[in-house]
Write an enzyme that holds these catalytic residues in place. Structure first.
Site, short mmCIF file in Angstrom:
data_model
loop_
_atom_site.label_atom_id
_atom_site.label_comp_id
_atom_site.label_asym_id
_atom_site.label_seq_id
_atom_site.Cartn_x
_atom_site.Cartn_y
_atom_site.Cartn_z
N HIS A 102 44.92 44.76 45.13
CA HIS A 102 44.52 44.96 43.74
C HIS A 102 43.09 45.49 43.61
O HIS A 102 42.27 45.31 44.49
CB HIS A 102 44.68 43.66 42.94
CG HIS A 102 43.96 42.49 43.52
ND1 HIS A 102 44.42 41.81 44.62
CD2 HIS A 102 42.79 41.91 43.18
CE1 HIS A 102 43.59 40.85 44.92
NE2 HIS A 102 42.58 40.89 44.06
N GLN A 103 42.86 46.19 42.52
CA GLN A 103 41.57 46.75 42.13
C GLN A 103 41.01 47.77 43.12
O GLN A 103 39.81 47.99 43.17
CB GLN A 103 40.56 45.63 41.87
CG GLN A 103 40.96 44.77 40.70
CD GLN A 103 39.97 43.68 40.40
OE1 GLN A 103 39.22 43.24 41.26
NE2 GLN A 103 39.98 43.22 39.16
#
Length: 189
Positions: A102-103
């Site tokens: 994620h991110q």
């Protein structure tokens, strides 16, 4: 597209100990959902229907929290684990069986109409929150540490960490021993 979904499900099974079944992965993993949308949007983009392609990619972003520009080129089996906040730019190129958390941002550092996003070669792994920026290459089997900011090429089999990222273990004495893509193991020369 079905070949890619099958490859992606197998990659998730092999690399995510939390996965329980193919059905669970197909129904509950946002990585699968956004890749289905991306594949359709990418075909529309290549066919000249760019506005429609961008609309579809924004729908994918709304549904999954993962933003993939329809102009990006992505190989089979990409696994974006958890995914929320991930951004893949227009001129990014991603090889086969890459794993991202994620991110992650595969972003540009210029506003020119040329290749301005990274190339991530097959089997690379990019940790949560990492930013890989500019027209650089992350080599096959390379690993990018969580929250690293990568501004320069990362060689194959190397690990990059920090802000700005630096190589911490160029593995020149290690070779890859593979019978099939899902049974690869590193060993000393």
């Amino acid at each position: 597209m079905f070949k890619d979904i099958k490859a992606q499900i197998q990659h998730i099974k092999n690399s995510d100990p939390a996965s329980r079944s193919s059905l669970e992965i197909l129904l509950l993993y946002p990585s699968i959902h956004v890749m289905i949308i991306y594949r359709i949007a990418h075909q529309l983009h290549k066919s000249g229907f760019r506005f429609l392609a961008r609309m579809l990619s924004q729908l994918g972003r709304f549904l999954t929290g993962i933003e993939i520009h329809p102009g990006a080129q992505i190989g089979q089996g990409l696994f974006i684990d958890h995914g929320m906040g991930t951004v893949i730019g227009e001129t990014a190129i991603i090889g086969d069986y890459v794993k991202m958390f994620h991110q992650v941002t595969l972003g540009g550092v210029s506003n020119t109409h040329e290749k301005r996003h990274p190339t991530v070669e097959s089997y690379a792994e990019i940790g949560a929150g990492a930013k890989v920026l500019g027209n650089i290459t992350v080599g096959s089997y390379a690993k990018i540490g969580a929250n690293a900011v990568v501004l320069k090429d990362v060689p194959a089999n190397a690990t990059a960490v920090g802000i700005p990222a630096r190589i911490v273990n160029p593995q020149k004495d290690i070779v890859l021993d593979c019978e099939h893509a899902d049974t690869c193991r590193f060993r000393k020369k």
